[in-house]
Every structure is written in C-alpha cells, then in structure tokens.
Design an enzyme around this catalytic site. Structure first.
Site, mmCIF file in Angstrom:
data_model
loop_
_atom_site.group_PDB
_atom_site.id
_atom_site.type_symbol
_atom_site.label_atom_id
_atom_site.label_comp_id
_atom_site.label_asym_id
_atom_site.label_seq_id
_atom_site.Cartn_x
_atom_site.Cartn_y
_atom_site.Cartn_z
ATOM 1 N N SER A 212 0.864 -1.188 0.000
ATOM 2 C CA SER A 212 0.000 0.000 0.000
ATOM 3 C C SER A 212 0.893 1.228 0.000
ATOM 4 C CB SER A 212 -0.854 0.004 1.273
ATOM 5 O OG SER A 212 -1.401 1.294 1.527
ATOM 6 N N TYR B 51 -2.677 -1.175 10.515
ATOM 7 C CA TYR B 51 -2.612 -1.375 9.056
ATOM 8 C C TYR B 51 -1.299 -0.839 8.489
ATOM 9 C CZ TYR B 51 -4.109 -1.132 4.169
ATOM 10 O OH TYR B 51 -4.190 -1.286 2.801
#
Ligand code: BGC
Length: 279
Positions: free
Chosen positions: A164, A177
C-alpha cells in the site's frame, strides 16, 4: 484539468502468462478479484482463494473460465498455517505446481491508538503480514523444488506482495494497518534478496485509493470523493483494474529483471500533493 470521466485505458489482454499457474489470496473481491481476472485473461490458470465470500469467489472463477483459463476456488484463512498448507496442497494436486503467488488478502480494523484493542492490532498483523509470510514460504518451497521451466517462464517463480502507499505514508487512526504494510516492504525486500539466486522474483504493488469496499467511506459520497481528490494529483480514484493490469505485467517475463521493487500505483498520492502550491 478536473474531469473525472476520463476513460480508462482500453488494454487488449495479451496472453503474457500462458501456461502459468497462479494463486491469488483474497481473490473474491476488490483488488484481489481484479488481479485474479487479469491473470486469467492473460492466460494463467488461477486459484481464487477466499475467506468468507464463497459465492463471489465462484463468480470470479466463472469469469476466468469464460476467458479460456482454468480456475479453482479454495477457501482458507491465510493467517492460519494449516489452512495455507492445505490450500497449497489443493493447488499442487489440481494444477501440478505454482508459478505466481499474489499475496493479496488484507484487511483494516481502524481505531485511534488509545482505543485500539490488542485483538484489533493482532488480527490485522496476522492477516496482512503473517498471512503473506505463510503463503510466500509455501510458494518458495515449490519454486525451489521445481526450478526454472524454460518454456513456461525465465524465472522459477514470482511473488507479488500487495502492499500500500501506507508502507511509507504514516496513517493516523490506522497504526495496525500501516505497520503491517511497512512490515511487508522489508519482508518483501529481504525475501527478494534471499531467493534471487534461485531465479525467484519478489516485488510489491503499492495501491493508493482504489474503488473497493475496504475504503467505501472515502469515495461513496460527493463530499468524500471531493475531499479524496485533494490527495490525488491525477484527479481520479483508482479502479481495481488499474492494479490487475500491473499485476499481470509484473508477473510476466516482460518484467523479468525486476525484483525487490515496490511499484506505486496511486495517481500521485505519494507525491506530497500539499506541496503543489507552496512549501
Ligand atoms: C487503504 C485504503 C486507502 C488507501 C489510500 C489503502 O491501502 O486500504 O483504505 O483509501 O490506502 O489511503
């Protein structure tokens, strides 16, 4: 230029993965679904892994079959070692081997730090990071056992880790995350360094904001979309197919000299858009 209706590229899917066997974890929805379909359209036979949405996984498999490739649906929780090993056994039994792993399965459980439970922290690390470790380990075992098969690919195997932009952009309210994605970056680079001599390529894709259920709150109202555009110089949200096309190319021999790389696919989100005017 603020037109968000600019058409997406119409790419002909070249059969650049013919004869290859791919596993896509979390392949039943979102980015994983688009990747599984893109690999199938590029000629690979695909194992579509799912955790909870079996019906959607079968729809993805049907789309792949309609494109002329084989598809196998396998349920497994990637954070559980026994599930991952069973999934690989099923794949090797049905397809004979694996050439491409896309370690995609991932999740968010967001909370401010002082409200985040250990369970929320652990769950996200288990699925996003440990899950990729478990799948990469099984894939490398098979890649090393089999080695390069010239008529299939220049490489003995390819791993694509779904990371990401948050492997580098800090993200308040999402520390579990962001930590999992930062961990993926160094796990990917360390595995890439270790297995390069075996002709195994390991890379990451780093999506920005892509239109999927995981971040629906960021795009499903006009206010949210407009606010999101302040972070995206290219001025459109990413579509899952943007990631699917990149995955098919990165897994193919067209990308044969690429290993240990993070390919950012974010419409410029990592370009510090706040500095476009000022600084
Ligand atoms: C997250 C999304 C987020 C995007 C950009 C992704 O990794 O899963 O929820 O919209 O990063 O911030």
């Amino acid at each position: 230029m603020t037109d968000i209706s600019i058409p997406l590229p119409k790419c002909q899917h070249l059969k650049i993965l013919t004869g290859q066997k791919a596993l896509v974890t979390g392949g039943s929805s979102g980015i994983g679904k688009a990747v599984a379909i893109a690999l199938g359209q590029a000629g690979a036979d695909v194992v579509v892994n799912y955790h909870s949405d079996e019906d959607e996984a079968h729809e993805v498999a049907d789309t792949i079959t309609a494109a002329g490739s084989k598809a196998l649906v396998v349920g497994a929780d990637v954070s559980r070692e026994e599930d991952v090993q069973r999934m690989f056994h099923q794949m090797l039994d049905s397809f004979g081997t694996i050439d491409i792993l896309v370690a995609n399965a991932g999740m968010q459980q967001d909370a401010p730090l002082d409200e985040m439970t250990l369970k929320q922290w652990q769950k996200v690390i288990d699925v996003n990071l440990t899950g990729q470790f478990l799948c990469a380990r099984e894939a490398v075992r098979e890649f090393k056992r089999r080695g390069v098969v010239d008529e299939i690919s220049c490489a003995a195997g390819k791993i694509i880790c779904m990371s990401s932009v948050h492997q580098t952009i800090p993200w308040a309210g999402h520390v579990n995350y962001a930590a999992s994605k930062g961990g993926i970056m160094q796990m990917m680079r360390s595995i890439a360094q270790e297995v390069a001599p075996f002709r195994i390529r390991v890379n990451s894709l780093c999506p920005g904001a892509i239109r999927t259920p995981i971040n629906a709150d960021a795009w499903n109202t006009k206010e949210a979309y407009d606010s999101l555009m302040k972070l995206i110089p290219y001025n459109r949200i990413g579509e899952p197919e943007d990631i699917g096309r990149a995955a098919a190319w990165l897994a193919s021999d067209q990308a044969d000299y690429i290993t240990g790389a993070s390919l950012v696919i974010d419409g410029g989100m990592c370009l510090y858009p706040g500095f476009a005017h000022g600084g």
